[in-house]
Scaffold this active site. Structure first.
Site, PDB file in Angstrom:
ATOM      1  N   TYR A   1      -6.823  52.774  67.741  1.00  0.00           N
ATOM      2  CA  TYR A   1      -8.107  52.600  67.050  1.00  0.00           C
ATOM      3  C   TYR A   1      -8.730  53.964  66.743  1.00  0.00           C
ATOM      4  CZ  TYR A   1     -13.046  52.062  66.314  1.00  0.00           C
ATOM      5  OH  TYR A   1     -14.299  52.200  65.791  1.00  0.00           O
TER       6      TYR A   1
ATOM      7  N   HIS B   1     -14.721  59.100  56.050  1.00  0.00           N
ATOM      8  CA  HIS B   1     -14.661  58.263  57.251  1.00  0.00           C
ATOM      9  C   HIS B   1     -13.367  58.540  58.027  1.00  0.00           C
ATOM     10  CE1 HIS B   1     -17.055  54.576  58.574  1.00  0.00           C
ATOM     11  NE2 HIS B   1     -16.154  54.696  59.528  1.00  0.00           N
TER      12      HIS B   1
ATOM     13  N   ARG C   1      -9.527  70.819  62.959  1.00  0.00           N
ATOM     14  CA  ARG C   1      -8.873  70.917  64.276  1.00  0.00           C
ATOM     15  C   ARG C   1      -8.712  72.348  64.748  1.00  0.00           C
ATOM     16  NH1 ARG C   1     -10.261  66.646  63.611  1.00  0.00           N
ATOM     17  NH2 ARG C   1      -9.127  64.658  63.684  1.00  0.00           N
TER      18      ARG C   1
ATOM     19  N   TYR D   1     -25.440  51.663  60.278  1.00  0.00           N
ATOM     20  CA  TYR D   1     -24.778  50.678  59.432  1.00  0.00           C
ATOM     21  C   TYR D   1     -25.838  49.645  59.080  1.00  0.00           C
ATOM     22  CZ  TYR D   1     -20.014  52.330  60.427  1.00  0.00           C
ATOM     23  OH  TYR D   1     -18.861  53.052  60.511  1.00  0.00           O
TER      24      TYR D   1
ATOM     25  N   THR E   1     -24.345  55.629  56.692  1.00  0.00           N
ATOM     26  CA  THR E   1     -22.946  55.639  56.255  1.00  0.00           C
ATOM     27  C   THR E   1     -22.827  54.835  54.972  1.00  0.00           C
ATOM     28  OG1 THR E   1     -22.098  55.928  58.476  1.00  0.00           O
ATOM     29  CG2 THR E   1     -20.594  54.951  56.882  1.00  0.00           C
TER      30      THR E   1
ATOM     31  N   SER F   1     -23.393  56.792  66.994  1.00  0.00           N
ATOM     32  CA  SER F   1     -23.002  55.676  66.138  1.00  0.00           C
ATOM     33  C   SER F   1     -23.874  54.441  66.379  1.00  0.00           C
ATOM     34  CB  SER F   1     -21.540  55.312  66.419  1.00  0.00           C
ATOM     35  OG  SER F   1     -21.180  54.128  65.737  1.00  0.00           O
TER      36      SER F   1
ATOM     37  N   LYS G   1     -23.840  59.834  54.562  1.00  0.00           N
ATOM     38  CA  LYS G   1     -22.510  60.240  55.042  1.00  0.00           C
ATOM     39  C   LYS G   1     -21.446  59.389  54.345  1.00  0.00           C
ATOM     40  CE  LYS G   1     -19.645  60.215  59.210  1.00  0.00           C
ATOM     41  NZ  LYS G   1     -18.847  58.998  59.007  1.00  0.00           N
TER      42      LYS G   1
ATOM     43  N   ARG H   1     -10.285  56.505  57.281  1.00  0.00           N
ATOM     44  CA  ARG H   1     -10.221  55.152  57.838  1.00  0.00           C
ATOM     45  C   ARG H   1     -10.659  54.072  56.839  1.00  0.00           C
ATOM     46  NH1 ARG H   1     -10.263  55.583  63.449  1.00  0.00           N
ATOM     47  NH2 ARG H   1     -11.783  53.979  64.011  1.00  0.00           N
TER      48      ARG H   1
HETATM   49  C1  GLV Z   1     -16.361  53.067  63.040  1.00  0.00           C
HETATM   50  O1  GLV Z   1     -17.263  53.523  62.414  1.00  0.00           O
HETATM   51  C2  GLV Z   1     -14.992  53.144  62.644  1.00  0.00           C
HETATM   52  O2  GLV Z   1     -14.691  53.813  61.643  1.00  0.00           O
HETATM   53  O3  GLV Z   1     -14.159  52.525  63.314  1.00  0.00           O
END
Ligand code: GLV
Length: 358
Positions: free
Chosen positions: A26, A256, A291, A130, A156, A108, A232, A259
């Site tokens: 995850y 993100h 990094r 969110y 976001t 978050s 963002k 993701r």
């Molecule tokens: C949460 O914001 C995710 O990207 O999993």
């Protein structure tokens, strides 16, 4: 741990060893083929530094101004979800590390510790938002963040529906008993159970977050709070201009962490046009793939006010709790300090575009 891993890649390897597969995947994973996830990182490798010499770099500092406040470093903590999956203390361990490092933490919405408890630990926490379809709950989240002492709201804007993250689908990602979306408990939206053949998080987001979010909602959000509002998830210069027009107080160039939309451009490639588009009216930040200390320098050279790191914080947290985060981020600071000096700069604000070759 007596001896910490040497660098962020080694922290990730150590974290992979100690985290359950569902959790590691995850945190580490991205959307679809993970092309953007890799591109974010690899894009930095293709940018060469054209360093300056014979500058007195005997006295150096990493101090950095962020929205009028001075921090010890240009490396801020990006919002990431569910810290209690990595460490019992969860976001409380993370905020303690942010305080020790003298940096800023963006907390978050999907925190596993209630925001009031986290924000009470440190004066430099911003709240990532969110927007739930339930606007009452959303308004309440903003009001709670402001009342608790958050310094800004970070909206976001790249996640109205959830990216297809195949690792999470395969692993049927969910929150185990005893861990929940702590901020949404009062609204009854705290649980994220296992879903047959799907990611429990994708199911949660797609049923509860508002896919109808649009620019007018930025104005709406600004009307709810006296806090600065940053957006963002911007990569397009036209969106950066719209962000300024709709009153955003800052822009975070982000995809993100690879993701959401796979094959989206690497954030470091999006940064220069966004910086040009906002014409200095608001600060621009960038995350994704940072990094190495040299990555930070490159982002600063392209005009970022500061950078954010997400996964590296999680690797530190998994490996050694709060102390692990501090050790991980200090390894990045050490590299950044060396890179600054060898580029002929004594502080982040002195890094200029001229040190980028080509
Ligand atoms: C949460 O914001 C995710 O990207 O999993």
């Amino acid at each position: 741990m007596t001896e910490w891993p040497l660098n962020l890649a080694a922290f990730e390897s150590a974290a992979r060893e100690c985290l359950p597969r569902m959790v590691y995947d995850y945190y580490a994973g991205g959307a679809l083929d993970e092309i953007t996830l890799r591109a974010n990182r690899e894009a930095y490798d293709d940018i060469a530094l054209r360093y300056r010499v014979l500058v007195d770099v005997g006295r150096r500092s990493l101090r950095t101004d962020v929205l009028g406040r001075e921090f010890e470093t240009p490396v801020l903590f990006a919002p990431t979800a569910f810290h209690r999956l990595a460490c019992e203390d969860g976001e409380l361990a993370t905020v303690r590390a942010a305080k020790t490092l003298g940096t800023l933490m963006v907390l978050s919405s999907l925190s596993t510790v209630p925001m009031e408890q986290v924000i009470a630990q440190y004066e430099h926490v911003w709240f990532q938002l969110y927007v739930y379809r339930d606007r009452g709950l959303t308004r309440e989240l903003v009001a709670r963040a402001e009342a608790a002492g958050a310094g800004a709201i970070v909206l976001t804007v790249d996640a109205q529906i959830w990216g297809r993250r195949e690792r999470d689908v395969r692993n049927q990602f969910h929150l185990p008993d005893g861990i929940n979306v702590a901020n949404a408990l009062p609204g009854g939206f705290g649980d994220m159970p296992e879903r047959e053949g799907d990611s429990g998080l994708a199911a949660y987001v797609n049923s509860l977050f508002d896919p109808a979010l649009d620019w007018e909602d930025v104005v709406w959000l600004k009307s709810l709070t006296k806090l600065p509002v940053l957006l963002k998830g911007i990569v397009h210069p036209d969106d950066a201009r719209l962000a300024v027009e709709h009153g955003a107080d800052g822009v975070m160039v982000s995809n993100h962490g690879g993701r959401q939309l796979d094959t989206a451009c690497a954030t470091i490639h999006a940064l220069p046009d966004v910086v040009a588009a906002v014409e200095g009216q608001v600060p621009v930040f960038v995350d994704g793939g940072i990094r190495r200390g040299t990555d930070v320098i490159k982002a600063l050279a392209y005009g970022a006010s500061a950078v954010l790191v997400g996964r590296p914080v999680l690797w530190g947290l998994a490996v050694g709790g709060s102390a692990g985060i501090v050790a991980a981020i200090r390894s990045l600071h050490t590299e950044l300090d060396v890179a600054l000096a060898l580029c002929g700069a004594t502080e982040p604000a002195r890094v200029t575009r001229g040190i980028l070759a080509g």
